[in-house]
Design an enzyme around this catalytic site. Structure first.
Site, PDB file in Angstrom:
ATOM      1  N   CYS A 273       0.805  -1.227   0.000  1.00  0.00           N
ATOM      2  CA  CYS A 273       0.000   0.000   0.000  1.00  0.00           C
ATOM      3  C   CYS A 273       0.840   1.281   0.000  1.00  0.00           C
ATOM      4  CB  CYS A 273      -0.933   0.005   1.206  1.00  0.00           C
ATOM      5  SG  CYS A 273      -2.141  -1.322   1.142  1.00  0.00           S
TER       6      CYS A 273
HETATM    7  N1  LIG Z   1      -2.793  -5.921   2.110  1.00  0.00           N
HETATM    8  C1  LIG Z   1      -3.218  -4.818   2.683  1.00  0.00           C
HETATM    9  O1  LIG Z   1      -2.885  -4.517   3.835  1.00  0.00           O
HETATM   10  C2  LIG Z   1      -4.175  -3.883   1.967  1.00  0.00           C
HETATM   11  C3  LIG Z   1      -4.811  -2.869   2.706  1.00  0.00           C
HETATM   12  C4  LIG Z   1      -5.696  -2.010   2.078  1.00  0.00           C
HETATM   13  C5  LIG Z   1      -5.909  -2.145   0.709  1.00  0.00           C
HETATM   14  N2  LIG Z   1      -5.274  -3.115  -0.007  1.00  0.00           N
HETATM   15  C6  LIG Z   1      -5.567  -3.214  -1.432  1.00  0.00           C
HETATM   16  O2  LIG Z   1      -6.386  -4.349  -1.642  1.00  0.00           O
HETATM   17  C7  LIG Z   1      -6.092  -4.946  -2.907  1.00  0.00           C
HETATM   18  C8  LIG Z   1      -5.732  -6.416  -2.726  1.00  0.00           C
HETATM   19  O3  LIG Z   1      -4.562  -6.498  -1.923  1.00  0.00           O
HETATM   20  P1  LIG Z   1      -4.128  -7.820  -1.169  1.00  0.00           P
HETATM   21  O4  LIG Z   1      -3.050  -7.413  -0.205  1.00  0.00           O
HETATM   22  O5  LIG Z   1      -5.316  -8.538  -0.657  1.00  0.00           O
HETATM   23  O6  LIG Z   1      -3.484  -8.640  -2.374  1.00  0.00           O
HETATM   24  P2  LIG Z   1      -3.086 -10.207  -2.378  1.00  0.00           P
HETATM   25  O7  LIG Z   1      -2.040 -10.353  -3.394  1.00  0.00           O
HETATM   26  O8  LIG Z   1      -2.863 -10.667  -0.974  1.00  0.00           O
HETATM   27  O9  LIG Z   1      -4.419 -10.928  -2.862  1.00  0.00           O
HETATM   28  C9  LIG Z   1      -4.944 -10.798  -4.123  1.00  0.00           C
HETATM   29  C10 LIG Z   1      -5.485 -12.152  -4.548  1.00  0.00           C
HETATM   30  O10 LIG Z   1      -6.148 -11.968  -5.798  1.00  0.00           O
HETATM   31  C11 LIG Z   1      -5.911 -13.123  -6.583  1.00  0.00           C
HETATM   32  N3  LIG Z   1      -6.176 -12.750  -7.964  1.00  0.00           N
HETATM   33  C12 LIG Z   1      -5.391 -12.080  -8.833  1.00  0.00           C
HETATM   34  N4  LIG Z   1      -6.042 -11.896 -10.006  1.00  0.00           N
HETATM   35  C13 LIG Z   1      -7.258 -12.453  -9.877  1.00  0.00           C
HETATM   36  C14 LIG Z   1      -8.374 -12.582 -10.716  1.00  0.00           C
HETATM   37  N5  LIG Z   1      -8.371 -12.072 -11.949  1.00  0.00           N
HETATM   38  N6  LIG Z   1      -9.448 -13.231 -10.262  1.00  0.00           N
HETATM   39  C15 LIG Z   1      -9.456 -13.754  -9.005  1.00  0.00           C
HETATM   40  N7  LIG Z   1      -8.434 -13.650  -8.157  1.00  0.00           N
HETATM   41  C16 LIG Z   1      -7.341 -12.998  -8.563  1.00  0.00           C
HETATM   42  C17 LIG Z   1      -4.492 -13.505  -6.265  1.00  0.00           C
HETATM   43  O11 LIG Z   1      -4.244 -14.872  -6.565  1.00  0.00           O
HETATM   44  C18 LIG Z   1      -4.426 -13.210  -4.770  1.00  0.00           C
HETATM   45  O12 LIG Z   1      -4.765 -14.344  -3.987  1.00  0.00           O
HETATM   46  C19 LIG Z   1      -4.979  -4.107  -3.508  1.00  0.00           C
HETATM   47  O13 LIG Z   1      -5.528  -3.132  -4.346  1.00  0.00           O
HETATM   48  C20 LIG Z   1      -4.354  -3.440  -2.295  1.00  0.00           C
HETATM   49  O14 LIG Z   1      -3.744  -2.221  -2.628  1.00  0.00           O
HETATM   50  C21 LIG Z   1      -4.421  -3.999   0.600  1.00  0.00           C
END
Ligand SMILES: NC(=O)c1ccc[n+]([C@@H]2O[C@H](COP(=O)([O-])OP(=O)(O)OC[C@H]3O[C@@H](n4cnc5c(N)ncnc54)[C@H](O)[C@@H]3O)[C@@H](O)[C@H]2O)c1
Length: 430
Positions: A273
């Protein structure tokens, strides 16, 4: 009115909720919906993740496996790689990654891929919510036209909203249900339905006038952190030059009961992030001929920290009459923040690369990260023993995990560089 139909389905817990992307954000969300009585389906591209969830096994630190097991056994929660089940969902929440390209441009290809799957199966009555962090305009400029290409009409056939995710992995005090949720629909009906959905699982929902406002609010939150951490990091370097203790300065300033919020220096910034999201805003503003000066400056200051700390390792070895080349340097903590296993963008990776460049023999200990495989780094965590510590020419503490025995380090290490605390140098003040 599909808004009213959806609100009724949600109120009666008959709405089926799909979560696309079961990562740090999506899995806790799907678990929260399932635990609140909704039939939740998680969609993944990673078959092994779907299998593990269906077997009742969690791979995310904040979610316990027994919780997943209970929900999957009762069929309240299911995971699949078969996107045809999207048709079964009344609400679909997109939680896929939003990385940056090497050029620091937004990579919304994951959002596009997820939206394409939804588009192919869009049916009347669905509410689609984007949660992935992205630049203002993604929901109404990119997703809306995509869904409208099917001939479906917003408000008549489907609803569309943005609601930023604020999950803080490793923070037991704040979890999905007690983190207020901002919701902005592309239309008032979309806002109303999305706000109603989240109000079933979150104590406090804050509706705003548009998806763009919600997108911008998230970027303000993360830019605020990036800029303030950047200032704290600059303060650390400045105090070092002044030969005073940064932490003592911050603690003193923090006694002011209003108008000050303490931020602390560290090894740099990491995670999915803070280092990335502000660049989504910077990119969008470049397309409007506006240069985001704070974002660039904070990015530079934070990115320089690993180099600053490697400089401290060099000084420490120099004090022992040693060159960095062939010196044994042990990193303690490589995750990007305390008590979690996430190494994405971790400043420890830069510290390792910079030490490798100088010829150091690098090892690391991290109770949360048994193996470190990133670009050209391939290391395994070594046990933190008195012997291991005594063998190292310098120990650098990067991440402040609770599970680390700091007393053992101070008793046995020959030299320690502690990124949690920029100590003044010995000797006269300038
Ligand atoms: N991790 C954090 O602390 C956090 C906090 C706030 C916001 N975010 C935002 O949330 C979003 C997700 O982040 P995250 O940390 O959960 O990512 P992550 O990588 O942990 O999880 C994303 C998941 O999506 C899956 N994926 C990818 N493409 C896909 C598709 N086309 N269809 C289905 N699944 C798919 C991946 O295999 C993965 O398991 C990002 O935009 C991030 O900026 C993350």
């Amino acid at each position: 009115m599909i808004k009213d139909e959806l609100i009724q389905l949600i109120t009666e817990r008959r709405a089926r909720v799909g979560v696309v992307g079961l990562g740090y954000v999506g899995l806790p969300l799907a678990v929260e919906f399932a635990g609140s009585g909704f039939a939740a389906i998680g969609f993944e591209v990673d078959q092994s993740k779907a299998d593990r969830i269906n077997a009742g096994e969690s791979y995310i630190g904040d979610i316990e496996s027994p919780t997943v097991k209970k929900l999957t056994e009762s069929k309240q929660l299911q995971a699949t790689t078969d996107f045809n089940h999207l048709r079964d969902c009344d609400a679909i929440v997109i939680c896929v990654p939003t990385p940056l390209r090497k050029t620091k441009e937004p990579d919304i290809s994951y959002i596009m891929a997820a939206a394409e799957e939804i588009k192919q199966r869009l049916r009347r009555g669905q509410l689609i919510i984007l949660e992935s962090t992205t630049y203002p305009g993604t929901t109404d400029e990119v997703l809306l036209p995509m869904f409208e290409e099917t001939g479906s009409k917003l408000d008549e056939d489907f609803l569309l909203a943005f609601s930023p995710e604020r999950v803080d992995p490793g923070n037991p005090q704040f979890q999905t249900h007690n983190i207020p949720k901002v919701v902005g629909g592309v239309t008032p009906d979309s806002t109303a339905a999305a706000a109603h959905l989240y109000s079933q699982i979150v104590n406090d929902v804050h509706a705003v006038s548009s998806a763009r406002v919600a997108e911008a609010a998230k970027l303000l939150e993360n830019t605020f952190r990036a800029v303030n951490i950047g200032m704290a990091n600059e303060m650390a370097r400045l105090c070092y030059a002044l030969n005073i203790d940064t932490w003592e300065v911050i603690r003193a300033a923090a006694t002011k009961p209003f108008g000050f919020m303490p931020f602390y220096p560290g090894p740099g910034i990491g995670g999915h992030c803070i280092p990335l999201d502000p660049h989504y805003l910077a990119w969008k503003m470049r397309t409007l001929n506006y240069k985001t000066r704070f974002i660039e400056l904070a990015g530079e200051l934070n990115a320089e920290m690993p180099e600053f700390w490697v400089g401290k390792v060099v000084d420490t070895l120099n004090d022992q009459g040693k060159a960095v080349r062939r010196s044994r340097v042990l990193l303690v903590g490589v995750a990007y923040k305390k008590n979690i296993d996430d190494i994405r963008e971790s400043p420890a990776l830069d510290v390792i690369r910079l030490l490798h460049l100088r010829g150091a023999e690098v090892s690391y200990h991290d109770p949360h990260v048994p193996v470190l495989k990133e670009d050209n780094i391939g290391l395994s965590s070594v046990p933190l023993t008195a012997e291991m510590l005594r063998q190292a020419d310098c120990v650098i503490i990067v991440t402040d995990h609770a599970a680390i025995d700091y007393k053992l380090i101070s008793r046995n290490a020959r030299a320690v560089v502690d990124t949690r605390h920029v100590l003044p140098r010995a000797g006269p003040r300038p």
